[in-house]
Design a protein around this motif. Sequence first.
Motif, mmCIF file in Angstrom:
data_model
loop_
_atom_site.group_PDB
_atom_site.id
_atom_site.type_symbol
_atom_site.label_atom_id
_atom_site.label_comp_id
_atom_site.label_asym_id
_atom_site.label_seq_id
_atom_site.Cartn_x
_atom_site.Cartn_y
_atom_site.Cartn_z
ATOM 1 N N MET A 71 10.712 -14.841 -35.399
ATOM 2 C CA MET A 71 11.885 -14.418 -36.556
ATOM 3 C C MET A 71 12.291 -13.092 -36.606
ATOM 4 O O MET A 71 11.461 -12.188 -36.577
ATOM 5 N N PHE A 72 13.457 -12.794 -36.688
ATOM 6 C CA PHE A 72 14.277 -11.419 -36.503
ATOM 7 C C PHE A 72 15.012 -11.165 -37.760
ATOM 8 O O PHE A 72 15.139 -12.027 -38.528
ATOM 9 N N THR A 73 15.618 -10.292 -37.948
ATOM 10 C CA THR A 73 16.406 -9.715 -39.099
ATOM 11 C C THR A 73 17.982 -9.434 -38.647
ATOM 12 O O THR A 73 18.778 -9.412 -39.662
ATOM 13 N N GLY A 74 18.110 -9.231 -37.320
ATOM 14 C CA GLY A 74 19.333 -8.549 -37.055
ATOM 15 C C GLY A 74 19.702 -7.456 -37.238
ATOM 16 O O GLY A 74 20.817 -6.893 -37.162
ATOM 17 N N ILE A 75 18.801 -6.554 -37.625
ATOM 18 C CA ILE A 75 18.861 -5.171 -37.363
ATOM 19 C C ILE A 75 18.318 -4.406 -36.206
ATOM 20 O O ILE A 75 17.110 -4.487 -35.814
ATOM 21 N N VAL A 76 19.048 -4.113 -35.261
ATOM 22 C CA VAL A 76 18.762 -3.717 -34.044
ATOM 23 C C VAL A 76 18.021 -2.456 -33.942
ATOM 24 O O VAL A 76 18.843 -1.529 -34.717
ATOM 25 N N GLU A 77 16.798 -2.460 -33.464
ATOM 26 C CA GLU A 77 16.244 -1.175 -33.292
ATOM 27 C C GLU A 77 16.673 -0.031 -32.292
ATOM 28 O O GLU A 77 16.654 1.171 -32.615
ATOM 29 N N GLU A 78 16.985 -0.590 -31.285
ATOM 30 C CA GLU A 78 17.705 0.290 -30.299
ATOM 31 C C GLU A 78 18.431 -0.585 -29.143
ATOM 32 O O GLU A 78 18.272 -1.728 -29.115
ATOM 33 N N THR A 79 19.287 0.418 -28.237
ATOM 34 C CA THR A 79 19.874 -0.352 -27.057
ATOM 35 C C THR A 79 19.067 -0.057 -25.945
ATOM 36 O O THR A 79 18.630 1.110 -25.757
ATOM 37 N N GLY A 80 18.743 -0.980 -25.188
ATOM 38 C CA GLY A 80 18.274 -0.867 -23.631
ATOM 39 C C GLY A 80 19.335 -0.946 -22.720
ATOM 40 O O GLY A 80 20.486 -1.129 -22.972
ATOM 41 N N ARG A 81 18.887 -1.104 -21.437
ATOM 42 C CA ARG A 81 19.841 -1.079 -20.353
ATOM 43 C C ARG A 81 19.350 -1.999 -19.162
ATOM 44 O O ARG A 81 17.799 -2.024 -19.023
ATOM 45 N N VAL A 82 20.117 -2.923 -18.885
ATOM 46 C CA VAL A 82 19.621 -3.749 -17.776
ATOM 47 C C VAL A 82 19.290 -3.023 -16.609
ATOM 48 O O VAL A 82 20.044 -2.353 -16.074
ATOM 49 N N LEU A 83 18.142 -3.197 -16.089
ATOM 50 C CA LEU A 83 17.687 -2.446 -14.787
ATOM 51 C C LEU A 83 18.016 -3.443 -13.589
ATOM 52 O O LEU A 83 17.862 -2.834 -12.534
ATOM 53 N N GLY A 84 17.664 -4.675 -13.592
ATOM 54 C CA GLY A 84 17.903 -5.512 -12.717
ATOM 55 C C GLY A 84 18.033 -7.032 -12.785
ATOM 56 O O GLY A 84 17.375 -7.470 -14.042
ATOM 57 N N ARG A 85 18.486 -7.834 -12.110
ATOM 58 C CA ARG A 85 18.254 -9.212 -12.116
ATOM 59 C C ARG A 85 18.254 -9.927 -10.719
ATOM 60 O O ARG A 85 18.991 -9.531 -9.961
ATOM 61 N N THR A 86 17.217 -10.736 -10.639
ATOM 62 C CA THR A 86 16.694 -11.302 -9.466
ATOM 63 C C THR A 86 16.469 -12.612 -9.773
ATOM 64 O O THR A 86 15.204 -12.825 -10.517
ATOM 65 N N GLY A 87 17.190 -13.639 -9.565
ATOM 66 C CA GLY A 87 16.737 -15.035 -9.516
ATOM 67 C C GLY A 87 16.881 -15.324 -11.322
ATOM 68 O O GLY A 87 17.851 -14.744 -11.879
ATOM 69 N N SER A 88 15.910 -15.799 -11.691
ATOM 70 C CA SER A 88 15.663 -15.936 -13.423
ATOM 71 C C SER A 88 14.804 -14.829 -13.956
ATOM 72 O O SER A 88 15.263 -14.729 -15.183
ATOM 73 N N ARG A 89 14.868 -13.726 -13.160
ATOM 74 C CA ARG A 89 13.898 -12.444 -14.023
ATOM 75 C C ARG A 89 15.136 -11.547 -14.231
ATOM 76 O O ARG A 89 16.277 -11.009 -13.457
ATOM 77 N N LEU A 90 15.026 -11.205 -15.555
ATOM 78 C CA LEU A 90 15.763 -10.185 -16.027
ATOM 79 C C LEU A 90 15.054 -8.893 -16.437
ATOM 80 O O LEU A 90 13.926 -9.172 -17.109
ATOM 81 N N VAL A 91 15.283 -7.621 -16.151
ATOM 82 C CA VAL A 91 14.431 -6.694 -16.262
ATOM 83 C C VAL A 91 15.447 -5.641 -17.132
ATOM 84 O O VAL A 91 16.401 -5.286 -16.852
ATOM 85 N N VAL A 92 14.832 -5.102 -18.075
ATOM 86 C CA VAL A 92 15.301 -4.262 -19.095
ATOM 87 C C VAL A 92 14.666 -2.963 -19.321
ATOM 88 O O VAL A 92 13.345 -3.112 -19.626
ATOM 89 N N VAL B 283 23.106 -8.852 -33.976
ATOM 90 C CA VAL B 283 23.451 -8.081 -34.815
ATOM 91 C C VAL B 283 23.886 -8.871 -36.334
ATOM 92 O O VAL B 283 24.585 -9.586 -36.134
ATOM 93 N N SER B 284 22.963 -8.616 -37.182
ATOM 94 C CA SER B 284 23.382 -9.329 -38.487
ATOM 95 C C SER B 284 24.773 -8.950 -39.289
ATOM 96 O O SER B 284 24.717 -7.667 -39.407
ATOM 97 N N LEU B 285 25.618 -9.718 -39.433
ATOM 98 C CA LEU B 285 26.929 -9.248 -39.883
ATOM 99 C C LEU B 285 27.520 -10.147 -40.857
ATOM 100 O O LEU B 285 26.772 -11.552 -40.955
ATOM 101 N N THR B 286 28.580 -9.776 -41.700
ATOM 102 C CA THR B 286 29.004 -10.707 -42.703
ATOM 103 C C THR B 286 30.494 -11.159 -42.245
ATOM 104 O O THR B 286 31.302 -10.361 -41.739
ATOM 105 N N VAL B 287 30.824 -12.615 -42.503
ATOM 106 C CA VAL B 287 32.132 -13.111 -42.070
ATOM 107 C C VAL B 287 33.216 -12.435 -42.936
ATOM 108 O O VAL B 287 32.973 -12.637 -44.206
ATOM 109 N N ALA B 288 34.115 -11.655 -42.463
ATOM 110 C CA ALA B 288 35.010 -10.968 -43.338
ATOM 111 C C ALA B 288 36.193 -12.005 -43.506
ATOM 112 O O ALA B 288 36.789 -11.976 -44.636
ATOM 113 N N ALA B 289 36.565 -12.738 -42.761
ATOM 114 C CA ALA B 289 37.687 -13.651 -42.637
ATOM 115 C C ALA B 289 37.375 -14.723 -41.928
ATOM 116 O O ALA B 289 36.586 -14.645 -40.871
#
Length: 197
Positions: A1-22, A140-146
């Motif tokens: 369970m999360f709250t949609g309040i982002v703690e930080e941004t990370g960066r994708v370091l690589g993708r090989t097959g199904s592996r995603l490294v951040v 990111v937790s947001l409100t629908v404005a329209a």
Amino acid sequence: MFTGIVEETGRVLGRTGSRLVVGAGAALDGMQVGSSLAVNGVCLTAVELGGDRVGFDVGPETLARSALGDLSTGDEVNLERPMRLDGFVGGHLVLGHVDGVGVVEAVDMDGETARVRIEWQDETLSPLLIPKGSVAVDGVSLTVAALGATAFEIMVIPHTLERTTLGGLRAGRRVNLEMDVIGKYVLRALSLREERR
């Protein structure tokens, strides 16, 4: 369970097959192999840890339901650790189970605030959005404005533009959408009630 309040941004370091490294910093504090981390709103399980990097295996279902397959080395991602049960819910309840992908139609600046219009790709998501309701966009937790027939708008304040990947949104970009979990349960209960009649 999360709250949609982002703690930080990370960066994708690589993708090989199904592996995603951040690559990340604070979001990795206390993490172990088997821990969960929301990456652009998708709850993933850490399968590899080392220094300031974490690896995840991303399965076909996740790739089909989310925009994680669009990520390339160097891309920024929103990161959030799971909420503690005794913690404060600053956004709304987010499961990290993406409901579908949206496409950014337009980003218009209103002073320092961005008005972002997003078209959903799956019409079954339509009843799960309400004006002034909650939606998670790339985690990111947001409100629908329209709300329109096939798209919705969100207003993104300068703080969120600076601290998340939403500041880099452009028309045509695909984003992960998670609708409000309470709405999903209500809709399911009502549909089951209709089926029994």
